[in-house]
Design a protein around this motif. Structure first.
Motif, PDB file in Angstrom:
ATOM      1  N   UNK A 110      33.504  33.728  53.509  1.00 55.52           N
ATOM      2  CA  UNK A 110      33.174  32.358  53.094  1.00 55.52           C
ATOM      3  C   UNK A 110      32.598  32.344  51.681  1.00 55.52           C
ATOM      4  N   UNK A 111      31.752  33.325  51.392  1.00 55.30           N
ATOM      5  CA  UNK A 111      31.162  33.404  50.053  1.00 55.30           C
ATOM      6  C   UNK A 111      32.248  33.654  49.011  1.00 55.30           C
ATOM      7  N   UNK A 112      33.139  34.587  49.290  1.00 56.07           N
ATOM      8  CA  UNK A 112      34.223  34.883  48.348  1.00 56.07           C
ATOM      9  C   UNK A 112      35.098  33.648  48.131  1.00 56.07           C
ATOM     10  N   UNK A 113      35.413  32.948  49.214  1.00 56.03           N
ATOM     11  CA  UNK A 113      36.245  31.744  49.102  1.00 56.03           C
ATOM     12  C   UNK A 113      35.545  30.681  48.259  1.00 56.03           C
ATOM     13  N   UNK A 114      34.250  30.472  48.492  1.00 57.48           N
ATOM     14  CA  UNK A 114      33.491  29.478  47.727  1.00 57.48           C
ATOM     15  C   UNK A 114      33.447  29.825  46.240  1.00 57.48           C
ATOM     16  N   UNK A 115      33.446  31.114  45.934  1.00 64.68           N
ATOM     17  CA  UNK A 115      33.407  31.552  44.538  1.00 64.68           C
ATOM     18  C   UNK A 115      34.800  31.675  43.923  1.00 64.68           C
ATOM     19  N   UNK A 116      35.831  31.422  44.732  1.00 67.59           N
ATOM     20  CA  UNK A 116      37.189  31.515  44.226  1.00 67.59           C
ATOM     21  C   UNK A 116      37.677  32.947  44.078  1.00 67.59           C
ATOM     22  N   UNK A 117      37.035  33.871  44.787  1.00 64.26           N
ATOM     23  CA  UNK A 117      37.418  35.280  44.722  1.00 64.26           C
ATOM     24  C   UNK A 117      38.521  35.535  45.750  1.00 64.26           C
ATOM     25  N   UNK A 118      39.604  36.151  45.295  1.00 66.09           N
ATOM     26  CA  UNK A 118      40.732  36.476  46.170  1.00 66.09           C
ATOM     27  C   UNK A 118      41.023  37.968  46.067  1.00 66.09           C
ATOM     28  N   UNK A 119      42.039  38.401  46.776  1.00 67.31           N
ATOM     29  CA  UNK A 119      42.422  39.815  46.711  1.00 67.31           C
ATOM     30  C   UNK A 119      42.929  40.208  45.326  1.00 67.31           C
ATOM     31  N   UNK A 120      43.287  39.233  44.539  1.00 69.47           N
ATOM     32  CA  UNK A 120      43.698  39.521  43.165  1.00 69.47           C
ATOM     33  C   UNK A 120      42.541  40.113  42.353  1.00 69.47           C
ATOM     34  N   UNK A 121      41.316  39.901  42.830  1.00 70.84           N
ATOM     35  CA  UNK A 121      40.133  40.411  42.140  1.00 70.84           C
ATOM     36  C   UNK A 121      39.759  41.832  42.570  1.00 70.84           C
ATOM     37  N   UNK A 122      40.419  42.365  43.585  1.00 73.73           N
ATOM     38  CA  UNK A 122      40.116  43.724  44.050  1.00 73.73           C
ATOM     39  C   UNK A 122      40.189  44.706  42.890  1.00 73.73           C
ATOM     40  N   UNK A 123      39.214  45.590  42.820  1.00 73.61           N
ATOM     41  CA  UNK A 123      39.146  46.671  41.836  1.00 73.61           C
ATOM     42  C   UNK A 123      38.909  46.197  40.406  1.00 73.61           C
ATOM     43  N   UNK A 124      38.614  44.915  40.204  1.00 72.35           N
ATOM     44  CA  UNK A 124      38.283  44.458  38.854  1.00 72.35           C
ATOM     45  C   UNK A 124      36.894  44.955  38.481  1.00 72.35           C
ATOM     46  N   UNK A 125      36.722  45.250  37.235  1.00 73.65           N
ATOM     47  CA  UNK A 125      35.439  45.715  36.742  1.00 73.65           C
ATOM     48  C   UNK A 125      34.437  44.563  36.662  1.00 73.65           C
ATOM     49  N   UNK A 126      33.208  44.822  37.069  1.00 75.74           N
ATOM     50  CA  UNK A 126      32.155  43.808  36.964  1.00 75.74           C
ATOM     51  C   UNK A 126      31.480  43.826  35.600  1.00 75.74           C
ATOM     52  N   UNK A 127      31.920  44.700  34.728  1.00 78.13           N
ATOM     53  CA  UNK A 127      31.366  44.718  33.370  1.00 78.13           C
ATOM     54  C   UNK A 127      32.400  44.209  32.355  1.00 78.13           C
ATOM     55  N   UNK A 128      33.536  43.700  32.846  1.00 78.79           N
ATOM     56  CA  UNK A 128      34.549  43.114  31.977  1.00 78.79           C
ATOM     57  C   UNK A 128      34.304  41.602  31.880  1.00 78.79           C
ATOM     58  N   UNK A 129      35.239  40.875  31.305  1.00 75.36           N
ATOM     59  CA  UNK A 129      35.068  39.435  31.101  1.00 75.36           C
ATOM     60  C   UNK A 129      35.624  38.572  32.229  1.00 75.36           C
ATOM     61  N   UNK A 130      36.395  39.157  33.166  1.00 71.81           N
ATOM     62  CA  UNK A 130      37.017  38.361  34.220  1.00 71.81           C
ATOM     63  C   UNK A 130      36.048  37.999  35.334  1.00 71.81           C
TER      64      UNK A 130
END
Length: 85
Positions: free
Chosen positions: A14-34
């Motif tokens: 539910x939290x991921x959905x509310x934030x618009x986070x999908x599986x497309x975000x898997x493995x993205x860096x949290x220190x990048x701009x995305x």
């Protein structure tokens, strides 16, 4: 979600959905701009932080009882409140 609701944090999905986070975000860096984690300087007093066993992880055996779930006491967005120890 378009409206703030207590169900917002009823679980990681539910939290991921509310934030618009999908599986497309898997493995993205949290220190990048995305995707990033932002410190807005909010300080929570330590005695207001509750540590409790996670909910719905019975399959984890003895690890299910470890206090690896943290939330702010009396927060309306906590899905299941557990008495703190």
């Amino acid at each position: 979600m378009t409206k703030l609701q207590p169900k917002l944090t009823s679980g990681p999905g539910a939290m991921a959905k509310a934030l618009g986070i999908t599986r497309l975000h898997n493995a993205m860096s949290l220190v990048a701009d995305d995707v990033w984690i932002e410190d807005q300087g909010v300080i929570i007093p330590e005695d207001n932080i509750v540590s409790a066993p996670r909910v719905g992880v019975d399959y984890a055996g003895e690890d299910a009882l470890k206090p690896w779930r943290f939330y702010i006491a009396d927060n309306m967005f906590v899905s299941k409140k557990v008495k703190s120890k």
